[in-house]
Design a protein around this motif. Structure first.
Motif, PDB file in Angstrom:
ATOM      1  N   GLN A 192      62.946  75.873   8.044  1.00 22.98           N
ATOM      2  CA  GLN A 192      63.414  75.452   9.361  1.00 22.98           C
ATOM      3  C   GLN A 192      62.289  74.794  10.151  1.00 22.98           C
ATOM      4  OE1 GLN A 192      65.032  79.043  11.061  1.00 22.98           O
ATOM      5  NE2 GLN A 192      66.933  78.912   9.907  1.00 22.98           N
ATOM      6  N   VAL A 196      62.027  70.636  11.164  1.00 20.01           N
ATOM      7  CA  VAL A 196      61.884  70.032  12.491  1.00 20.01           C
ATOM      8  C   VAL A 196      60.873  68.887  12.429  1.00 20.01           C
ATOM      9  CG1 VAL A 196      61.112  70.425  14.860  1.00 20.01           C
ATOM     10  CG2 VAL A 196      62.558  72.115  13.722  1.00 20.01           C
ATOM     11  N   SER A 293      70.916  66.290  15.206  1.00 16.05           N
ATOM     12  CA  SER A 293      71.869  67.287  15.716  1.00 16.05           C
ATOM     13  C   SER A 293      72.561  68.027  14.576  1.00 16.05           C
ATOM     14  CB  SER A 293      72.901  66.610  16.619  1.00 16.05           C
ATOM     15  OG  SER A 293      73.655  65.661  15.898  1.00 16.05           O
ATOM     16  N   TYR A 295      71.242  68.688  11.684  1.00 10.01           N
ATOM     17  CA  TYR A 295      70.261  69.637  11.151  1.00 10.01           C
ATOM     18  C   TYR A 295      70.114  70.847  12.082  1.00 10.01           C
ATOM     19  CZ  TYR A 295      65.884  71.766   9.780  1.00 10.01           C
ATOM     20  OH  TYR A 295      64.925  72.680   9.416  1.00 10.01           O
ATOM     21  N   PHE A 296      69.958  70.604  13.372  1.00 10.35           N
ATOM     22  CA  PHE A 296      69.771  71.710  14.307  1.00 10.35           C
ATOM     23  C   PHE A 296      71.020  72.595  14.386  1.00 10.35           C
ATOM     24  CE2 PHE A 296      66.448  68.853  16.121  1.00 10.35           C
ATOM     25  CZ  PHE A 296      65.383  69.725  15.943  1.00 10.35           C
ATOM     26  N   ARG A 297      72.198  71.979  14.245  1.00 10.98           N
ATOM     27  CA  ARG A 297      73.424  72.770  14.243  1.00 10.98           C
ATOM     28  C   ARG A 297      73.478  73.668  13.011  1.00 10.98           C
ATOM     29  NH1 ARG A 297      77.360  68.869  14.012  1.00 10.98           N
ATOM     30  NH2 ARG A 297      76.874  68.364  16.177  1.00 10.98           N
ATOM     31  N   THR A 300      71.001  76.532  13.435  1.00  8.83           N
ATOM     32  CA  THR A 300      71.496  77.447  14.467  1.00  8.83           C
ATOM     33  C   THR A 300      72.589  78.338  13.905  1.00  8.83           C
ATOM     34  OG1 THR A 300      71.001  75.851  16.214  1.00  8.83           O
ATOM     35  CG2 THR A 300      72.551  77.610  16.752  1.00  8.83           C
TER      36      THR A 300
END
Length: 315
Positions: A192, A196, A293, A295-297, A300
């Motif tokens: 993770q 980023v 977005s 990837y971050f979703r 999360t």
């Protein structure tokens, strides 16, 4: 020597290398559990073969680059930036796909590798070749993604290669810590965190690709009157021209130049440019809002599911 160019390749090679190291470690552990350690040689052969193929592909890209630089100067000014832009585009597609795919498939990796190893072991006499193929494909996949990124930034030369080598050494160390010495490392958080950085590095490639295509199209457009319409935005009086990138958003060369510290670090890791144009800014933000977005979703959701599992286990 400016070693800032080594940072992106270090990050990418470390991440890709750790992914390959996980596959290798899982396979070795499964072979040991199944009392098939005599097949370990096939694992190491697969690693070696994968590295050799990746290096050969790197030499192929280098040969293409040298050929572009040695052609008639009249065409080199078009072919070279156009080729750089194509390499950037391919790297963006491959690294973005890998980033999203890995974030969705990471939790299934061990089960998938176990299934592949069990299938290979069922082949009896051909079990070694099955193991070899599994490892070689894993290493080649990660190696090609790294080599393609280096090719997309081939003005970095030897420095980028140093970063890639350092990342490979780091991946070997992480693999040894996990499987040889049994040290606990939160692999999910590692991927993770590195992901980023990768999102921002690839977003920087979007800016570079657009600038390369702009340079190639500008050369074609200015070569003759018939092609001038290709440039929808060009100012003769501007100190820095733009052909298809629109007006300049900012010029921070006097405040934070991207060829000096700390601007050079921001450029290497976060896509910062001292001269940024409207189309580049739109491309950068579009990438972050789509691939970023997604990837971050995904991470999360992974964190939420992991927290729910921990809460259920504590009940």
């Amino acid at each position: 020597m400016d070693f800032s160019a080594a940072l992106p390749t270090f990050v990418i090679t470390l991440r890709e290398g750790v992914e390959a190291a996980l596959v290798v470690g899982i396979v070795l552990a499964l072979l040991n559990k199944a009392k098939k350690s005599h097949l370990n040689t096939w694992v190491y052969s697969g690693v070696g073969f994968g590295i050799i193929v990746s290096v050969l592909i790197g030499f192929l890209f280098a040969g293409i680059i040298q050929a572009a630089e040695q052609i008639n100067p009249q065409y080199a000014s078009v072919v070279k930036p156009l080729m750089e832009g194509v390499f950037c585009l391919l790297a963006i597609i491959m690294l973005s796909w890998m980033l999203i795919w890995m974030s969705q498939q990471a939790k299934k990796m061990k089960a998938q590798v176990e299934g592949a190893v069990n299938t290979a072991l069922e082949q009896n006499a051909y079990a070694g070749w099955g193991i070899f193929s599994l490892i070689a494909i894993a290493v080649i996949r990660e190696g090609v993604e790294t080599v393609l990124f280096i090719a997309a930034n081939f003005q970095q030369g030897v420095v980028a290669t140093i970063g890639a080598f350092a990342g490979l050494v780091g991946a070997v160390i992480v693999g040894a810590l996990l499987f040889k010495w049994g040290i606990k490392i939160n692999i999910r958080q590692f991927f993770q965190f590195m992901g980023v950085f990768l999102v921002l590095i690839v977003a920087g490639l979007v800016i570079s690709a657009l600038r390369k295509f702009d340079a190639a199209i500008a050369t074609i457009a200015l070569a003759n009157n018939a092609s001038q319409s290709l440039c929808f935005y060009y100012q003769e009086s501007a100190p820095i021209h733009s052909c298809i990138l629109g007006p300049m958003v900012w010029n921070t060369s006097d405040i934070l130049p991207d060829n000096q510290f700390p601007g050079v670090i921001l450029k290497a890791l976060f896509g910062y440019r001292q001269n940024l144009y409207v189309v580049q800014a739109v491309g950068y933000l579009t990438f972050l809002l789509t691939v970023g977005s997604l990837y971050f979703r995904s991470i999360t959701n992974a964190v939420r599911i992991n927290s729910q599992k921990q809460a259920s286990a504590q009940k």
